[in-house]
Motif scaffolding. Structure first.
Motif: not given
Length: 126
Positions: A68-78
Motif C-alpha cells: 500500500f502506498t498513500v500519497s496526496r495531490d494538493f492541486a487536485r485536493n485528492t
C-alpha cells in the motif's frame, strides 16, 4: 464538507488498484487523511494515513507495508491509496476520512476522524 472515495472494483489477485479520495468544501492541506477498510461483521480497520501535521508523514498497517502506498495531490485536493499485489484478504469496503485533531499514535483509530467518505468496494478474486 464532503469526501468522495472512488476507484474500487473487481480485480484478480496480484493486480493493482488506485483508490482516490477527493475533498470538496474544504482543503485537505491542513488535515490528516486516513484510509480504512471494513468487511461485514468486523470492525473498521485503519490501513494507511498521510498527515500534513507531520510533514506528510505516512502510516501503514503492518500487514499492508510494501503493498500500500498513500500519497496526496494538493492541486487536485485528492489523496490516493495505491494497492499493489492484491490479495483476497484485501476485499473490503474502503473508506477515507479526515481529522484536524491529530494524535499520531491514534492514526488508525476511526474515532479520531470527523468526516468520512461513502466508501468504495474492493473485491479481489483468487
Amino acid at each position: 464538507v464532503q469526501l468522495q472515495a472512488s476507484g474500487g472494483g473487481l480485480e484478480q489477485a496480484g493486480g493493482s488498484l488506485r483508490l482516490s479520495c477527493t475533498a470538496s468544501g474544504f482543503t485537505l492541506d491542513y488535515f490528516a487523511i486516513g484510509w480504512f477498510r471494513q468487511v461485514p461483521g468486523k470492525e473498521r480497520e485503519g490501513v494507511s494515513c498521510i498527515s500534513t501535521r507531520d510533514s506528510n508523514r505516512t502510516y501503514y498497517l503492518d500487514s499492508t507495508k510494501g503493498r500500500f502506498t498513500v500519497s496526496r495531490d494538493f492541486a487536485r485536493n485528492t489523496v490516493y491509496l495505491q494497492i499493489d499485489n492484491l490479495v483476497p484478504e484485501d476485499t473490503a469496503v474502503y473508506y477515507c476520512a479526515t481529522t484536524q485533531v491529530w494524535y499520531p499514535s491514534r492514526w488508525s483509530d476511526p474515532r479520531l476522524y470527523t468526516y468520512w467518505g461513502q466508501g468504495t468496494q474492493v473485491t479481489v478474486s483468487s
